[in-house]
Design a protein around this motif. Structure first.
Motif, PDB file in Angstrom:
ATOM      1  N   GLY A 243      -2.179 -54.495 -50.484  1.00 53.13           N
ATOM      2  CA  GLY A 243      -3.247 -55.056 -51.288  1.00 53.13           C
ATOM      3  C   GLY A 243      -3.086 -54.646 -52.736  1.00 53.13           C
ATOM      4  N   PRO A 244      -3.661 -55.415 -53.650  1.00 51.78           N
ATOM      5  CA  PRO A 244      -3.603 -55.050 -55.069  1.00 51.78           C
ATOM      6  C   PRO A 244      -4.656 -54.016 -55.409  1.00 51.78           C
ATOM      7  CG  PRO A 244      -4.798 -57.109 -54.812  1.00 51.78           C
ATOM      8  CD  PRO A 244      -4.355 -56.708 -53.432  1.00 51.78           C
ATOM      9  N   ARG A 245      -4.391 -53.215 -56.435  1.00 51.88           N
ATOM     10  CA  ARG A 245      -5.393 -52.287 -56.939  1.00 51.88           C
ATOM     11  C   ARG A 245      -5.443 -52.383 -58.455  1.00 51.88           C
ATOM     12  NH1 ARG A 245      -4.423 -45.935 -57.549  1.00 51.88           N
ATOM     13  NH2 ARG A 245      -6.049 -46.401 -59.090  1.00 51.88           N
ATOM     14  N   SER A 246      -6.635 -52.176 -58.982  1.00 50.85           N
ATOM     15  CA  SER A 246      -6.828 -52.028 -60.422  1.00 50.85           C
ATOM     16  C   SER A 246      -6.934 -50.540 -60.706  1.00 50.85           C
ATOM     17  CB  SER A 246      -8.098 -52.759 -60.861  1.00 50.85           C
ATOM     18  OG  SER A 246      -9.254 -52.171 -60.276  1.00 50.85           O
ATOM     19  N   SER A 247      -7.464 -50.184 -61.849  1.00 49.29           N
ATOM     20  CA  SER A 247      -7.599 -48.764 -62.165  1.00 49.29           C
ATOM     21  C   SER A 247      -8.501 -48.052 -61.168  1.00 49.29           C
ATOM     22  CB  SER A 247      -8.166 -48.588 -63.582  1.00 49.29           C
ATOM     23  OG  SER A 247      -7.317 -49.184 -64.544  1.00 49.29           O
ATOM     24  N   THR A 248      -9.532 -48.741 -60.668  1.00 51.07           N
ATOM     25  CA  THR A 248     -10.534 -48.068 -59.835  1.00 51.07           C
ATOM     26  C   THR A 248     -10.821 -48.746 -58.504  1.00 51.07           C
ATOM     27  OG1 THR A 248     -12.297 -49.281 -60.987  1.00 51.07           O
ATOM     28  CG2 THR A 248     -11.715 -47.098 -61.845  1.00 51.07           C
ATOM     29  N   VAL A 249     -10.311 -49.964 -58.281  1.00 51.49           N
ATOM     30  CA  VAL A 249     -10.649 -50.716 -57.072  1.00 51.49           C
ATOM     31  C   VAL A 249      -9.384 -51.083 -56.310  1.00 51.49           C
ATOM     32  CG1 VAL A 249     -11.743 -52.789 -56.138  1.00 51.49           C
ATOM     33  CG2 VAL A 249     -12.732 -51.662 -58.142  1.00 51.49           C
ATOM     34  N   LEU A 250      -9.391 -50.816 -55.000  1.00 49.77           N
ATOM     35  CA  LEU A 250      -8.323 -51.261 -54.109  1.00 49.77           C
ATOM     36  C   LEU A 250      -8.877 -52.362 -53.224  1.00 49.77           C
ATOM     37  CD1 LEU A 250      -5.476 -50.914 -52.771  1.00 49.77           C
ATOM     38  CD2 LEU A 250      -6.577 -49.311 -51.188  1.00 49.77           C
ATOM     39  N   ALA A 251      -8.193 -53.494 -53.184  1.00 47.22           N
ATOM     40  CA  ALA A 251      -8.614 -54.612 -52.342  1.00 47.22           C
ATOM     41  C   ALA A 251      -7.880 -54.543 -51.008  1.00 47.22           C
ATOM     42  CB  ALA A 251      -8.316 -55.937 -53.035  1.00 47.22           C
ATOM     43  N   ALA A 252      -8.659 -54.486 -49.917  1.00 52.87           N
ATOM     44  CA  ALA A 252      -8.067 -54.556 -48.580  1.00 52.87           C
ATOM     45  C   ALA A 252      -7.680 -56.008 -48.325  1.00 52.87           C
ATOM     46  CB  ALA A 252      -9.065 -54.064 -47.544  1.00 52.87           C
ATOM     47  N   TRP A 253      -6.389 -56.273 -48.207  1.00 53.81           N
ATOM     48  CA  TRP A 253      -5.919 -57.656 -48.179  1.00 53.81           C
ATOM     49  C   TRP A 253      -5.236 -57.982 -46.866  1.00 53.81           C
ATOM     50  CZ3 TRP A 253      -2.034 -60.123 -52.201  1.00 53.81           C
ATOM     51  CH2 TRP A 253      -2.348 -61.472 -52.370  1.00 53.81           C
ATOM     52  N   PHE A 254      -4.021 -57.484 -46.639  1.00 51.41           N
ATOM     53  CA  PHE A 254      -3.284 -57.772 -45.412  1.00 51.41           C
ATOM     54  C   PHE A 254      -3.034 -56.470 -44.654  1.00 51.41           C
ATOM     55  CE2 PHE A 254      -1.807 -61.257 -48.264  1.00 51.41           C
ATOM     56  CZ  PHE A 254      -2.323 -62.321 -47.537  1.00 51.41           C
ATOM     57  N   THR A 255      -3.627 -56.354 -43.474  1.00 48.54           N
ATOM     58  CA  THR A 255      -3.412 -55.200 -42.604  1.00 48.54           C
ATOM     59  C   THR A 255      -2.908 -55.693 -41.258  1.00 48.54           C
ATOM     60  OG1 THR A 255      -5.208 -53.956 -43.657  1.00 48.54           O
ATOM     61  CG2 THR A 255      -4.459 -53.178 -41.513  1.00 48.54           C
ATOM     62  N   ALA A 256      -1.902 -55.036 -40.720  1.00 51.96           N
ATOM     63  CA  ALA A 256      -1.382 -55.395 -39.405  1.00 51.96           C
ATOM     64  C   ALA A 256      -0.735 -54.161 -38.785  1.00 51.96           C
ATOM     65  CB  ALA A 256      -0.374 -56.537 -39.503  1.00 51.96           C
ATOM     66  N   TYR A 257      -0.463 -54.260 -37.494  1.00 50.04           N
ATOM     67  CA  TYR A 257       0.115 -53.120 -36.788  1.00 50.04           C
ATOM     68  C   TYR A 257       1.052 -53.614 -35.694  1.00 50.04           C
ATOM     69  CZ  TYR A 257      -3.720 -54.308 -33.582  1.00 50.04           C
ATOM     70  OH  TYR A 257      -4.583 -54.978 -32.753  1.00 50.04           O
ATOM     71  N   ASP A 258       1.824 -52.677 -35.166  1.00 47.94           N
ATOM     72  CA  ASP A 258       2.739 -52.964 -34.071  1.00 47.94           C
ATOM     73  C   ASP A 258       1.911 -53.242 -32.821  1.00 47.94           C
ATOM     74  OD1 ASP A 258       4.570 -52.958 -31.998  1.00 47.94           O
ATOM     75  OD2 ASP A 258       5.734 -51.279 -32.788  1.00 47.94           O
ATOM     76  N   PRO A 266      -4.227 -48.437 -34.018  1.00 49.33           N
ATOM     77  CA  PRO A 266      -3.530 -48.181 -35.287  1.00 49.33           C
ATOM     78  C   PRO A 266      -4.158 -48.891 -36.477  1.00 49.33           C
ATOM     79  CG  PRO A 266      -2.265 -49.707 -33.932  1.00 49.33           C
ATOM     80  CD  PRO A 266      -3.380 -49.202 -33.070  1.00 49.33           C
ATOM     81  N   GLY A 267      -4.826 -50.031 -36.251  1.00 51.21           N
ATOM     82  CA  GLY A 267      -5.466 -50.728 -37.363  1.00 51.21           C
ATOM     83  C   GLY A 267      -6.579 -49.896 -37.980  1.00 51.21           C
ATOM     84  N   LEU A 268      -7.423 -49.283 -37.145  1.00 54.47           N
ATOM     85  CA  LEU A 268      -8.486 -48.423 -37.647  1.00 54.47           C
ATOM     86  C   LEU A 268      -7.898 -47.193 -38.334  1.00 54.47           C
ATOM     87  CD1 LEU A 268     -11.468 -47.796 -37.947  1.00 54.47           C
ATOM     88  CD2 LEU A 268     -11.416 -46.733 -35.679  1.00 54.47           C
ATOM     89  N   MET A 269      -6.867 -46.601 -37.725  1.00 47.00           N
ATOM     90  CA  MET A 269      -6.187 -45.472 -38.372  1.00 47.00           C
ATOM     91  C   MET A 269      -5.721 -45.852 -39.766  1.00 47.00           C
ATOM     92  SD  MET A 269      -3.693 -43.839 -35.492  1.00 47.00           S
ATOM     93  CE  MET A 269      -4.247 -43.443 -33.833  1.00 47.00           C
ATOM     94  N   MET A 270      -5.179 -47.070 -39.879  1.00 51.35           N
ATOM     95  CA  MET A 270      -4.639 -47.525 -41.151  1.00 51.35           C
ATOM     96  C   MET A 270      -5.731 -47.602 -42.208  1.00 51.35           C
ATOM     97  SD  MET A 270      -1.681 -48.512 -42.352  1.00 51.35           S
ATOM     98  CE  MET A 270      -1.818 -48.089 -44.062  1.00 51.35           C
ATOM     99  N   HIS A 271      -6.865 -48.192 -41.854  1.00 52.70           N
ATOM    100  CA  HIS A 271      -7.968 -48.318 -42.807  1.00 52.70           C
ATOM    101  C   HIS A 271      -8.484 -46.949 -43.248  1.00 52.70           C
ATOM    102  CE1 HIS A 271      -8.425 -52.644 -42.865  1.00 52.70           C
ATOM    103  NE2 HIS A 271      -8.405 -52.687 -41.557  1.00 52.70           N
ATOM    104  N   LEU A 272      -8.626 -46.034 -42.310  1.00 49.07           N
ATOM    105  CA  LEU A 272      -9.151 -44.713 -42.640  1.00 49.07           C
ATOM    106  C   LEU A 272      -8.179 -43.930 -43.513  1.00 49.07           C
ATOM    107  CD1 LEU A 272     -10.640 -43.847 -39.138  1.00 49.07           C
ATOM    108  CD2 LEU A 272     -11.941 -44.263 -41.234  1.00 49.07           C
ATOM    109  N   ARG A 273      -6.916 -43.956 -43.152  1.00 48.42           N
ATOM    110  CA  ARG A 273      -5.900 -43.251 -43.959  1.00 48.42           C
ATOM    111  C   ARG A 273      -5.818 -43.841 -45.368  1.00 48.42           C
ATOM    112  NH1 ARG A 273      -2.722 -38.632 -42.413  1.00 48.42           N
ATOM    113  NH2 ARG A 273      -2.752 -38.502 -40.130  1.00 48.42           N
ATOM    114  N   THR A 274      -5.896 -45.169 -45.458  1.00 50.74           N
ATOM    115  CA  THR A 274      -5.802 -45.822 -46.762  1.00 50.74           C
ATOM    116  C   THR A 274      -6.974 -45.438 -47.650  1.00 50.74           C
ATOM    117  OG1 THR A 274      -4.587 -47.700 -45.805  1.00 50.74           O
ATOM    118  CG2 THR A 274      -5.640 -48.042 -47.934  1.00 50.74           C
ATOM    119  N   ALA A 275      -8.185 -45.437 -47.098  1.00 55.50           N
ATOM    120  CA  ALA A 275      -9.369 -45.090 -47.884  1.00 55.50           C
ATOM    121  C   ALA A 275      -9.273 -43.653 -48.403  1.00 55.50           C
ATOM    122  CB  ALA A 275     -10.630 -45.265 -47.045  1.00 55.50           C
ATOM    123  N   GLU A 276      -8.844 -42.734 -47.553  1.00 52.39           N
ATOM    124  CA  GLU A 276      -8.747 -41.330 -47.980  1.00 52.39           C
ATOM    125  C   GLU A 276      -7.681 -41.155 -49.052  1.00 52.39           C
ATOM    126  OE1 GLU A 276      -7.056 -37.308 -48.018  1.00 52.39           O
ATOM    127  OE2 GLU A 276      -6.073 -39.075 -47.151  1.00 52.39           O
TER     128      GLU A 276
END
Length: 371
Positions: A243-258, A266-276
């Motif tokens: 996903g794209p990010r600006s100085s302060t905002v990250l847009a959740a765009w394309f998420t997928a998993y095996d 793994p999808g939930l893990m991905m979202h949580l890890r990304t936010a942190e």
């Protein structure tokens, strides 16, 4: 108000700086989908991409990116891909919607993720929808401590599944800004298969979208960066997000998993890890985008409001376009708003997806074009 029209790729460095300044001065316009870099990316692959520059006293004070066809039908730039749309302007600037459409040569202008503050367009909004976001801040410790403090309900289960994944497949590690383009191709293959599996339109079957994502992946600017994040188990990629990010905002765009590892969530893990990780890298807001999904209800801290509708001038093209598009949108929104309709529709789409994937393999554009 003076309005001039430009191709996105022809914007001067000074105009891009003015655009960034307008984004910085108003938090509601800090979303990366509103950045000139996103418009420039779309303009590389969409011939009708334009930018209207509004000036007061000769000074650029507003920017509207849009797409226009030969009949004067206009759409917010990247409509169908962009999760945030607006005329980006400096505080206090006002404009007239009819004058703007006339200057752009538009009979009608369609949008579906318009920020709430766009008052000159307010009379043309046909529906408002929630857009979940996560307000993030760095934790005092590492990921487990952050997760327990931020999402205590999910922390125990998620950490347990991560430990099991580590035992079964390999040590779990996370890369927030992965620069290996092979991982981007892996993500697009996974997402393409997911679209087919669930009966949705496969965006990555469209070569221009593959090329756009590949282009944005390589953009590394101060105000805009394409961020690819990957969760690994050992050397094996498990899940990924781009996903794209600006100085302060990250847009959740394309998420997928095996899909072979779906039982680890793994999808939930991905979202949580990304936010942190986003919080540790200067992001203050993760925009999950419009749409009702269970994981968004779990993760969100609040909701923004976005509008959809058609700003139009009195014109036969506008009337014909609106008559064609409004019933389609109305039916879709009715289905999405009512679980008793949405659930059977999802089941039907998945059945279609099963039939589709059983008859043909995943198509090749992702492998061939993303380099």
């Amino acid at each position: 108000m003076d309005i001039t029209i430009h191709r996105p790729g022809e914007l001067s460095a000074a105009l891009r700086r003015d655009w960034h300044r307008a984004m910085d001065e108003s938090p509601e316009y800090a979303n990366p989908f509103l950045a000139p870099e996103f418009a420039i990316g779309i303009g590389r692959y969409r011939a009708g991409a334009k930018v209207a520059v509004l000036r007061e006293g000769g000074e650029p004070v507003g920017f509207l990116p849009y797409e226009r066809d030969a009949l004067g039908v206009g759409r917010a730039i990247g409509l169908g891909l962009s999760d945030c749309q607006a005329l980006v302007h400096r505080p206090g600037v006002t404009w007239d919607a009819q004058d703007l459409l006339g200057a752009c040569g538009l009979a009608i202008f369609e949008f579906d993720h318009l920020v709430e503050e766009q008052q000159p367009f307010a009379g043309y909004v046909t529906g408002r929808f929630s857009s979940p976001v996560i307000d993030v801040k760095p934790g005092d410790g590492g990921y487990p401590e952050w997760l327990r403090a931020t999402y205590p309900g999910q922390a125990k289960t998620t950490l347990k599944k991560e430990r099991r994944l580590g035992r079964d497949v390999g040590e779990v590690r996370f890369v927030f800004d992965e620069r290996d383009p092979r991982m981007l191709r892996t993500l697009m293959r996974w997402k393409s298969a997911q679209y087919r599996r669930t009966g949705r339109m496969d965006r990555f079957a469209r070569p221009w979208i593959v090329d756009l994502v590949d282009h944005l992946f390589h953009v590394q600017e101060e105000h805009f960066t394409g961020v690819l994040s990957v969760l690994y188990a050992g050397d094996r990629p498990v899940a990924a997000h781009f996903g794209p990010r600006s100085s302060t905002v990250l847009a959740a765009w394309f998420t997928a998993y095996d899909p072979e590892l779906h039982y680890y969530s793994p999808g939930l893990m991905m979202h949580l890890r990304t936010a942190e990780a986003a919080a540790r890298n200067g992001v203050t807001l993760v925009d999950l985008g419009r749409g009702d999904k269970e994981y968004k209800d779990w993760l969100k801290t609040r909701e923004l409001s976005v509008g959809e509708g058609f700003a139009a001038r009195p014109h036969p093209v506008a009337a014909a376009y609106r008559m064609w598009r409004r019933p389609v949108r109305g039916l879709r929104n009715t289905v999405l708003a009512h679980p008793r309709l949405r659930e059977p529709a999802d089941r039907l789409l998945k059945t279609v997806g099963t039939l589709r994937t059983s008859r043909r393999p995943v198509a090749g554009p992702v492998r061939d074009r993303a380099r």
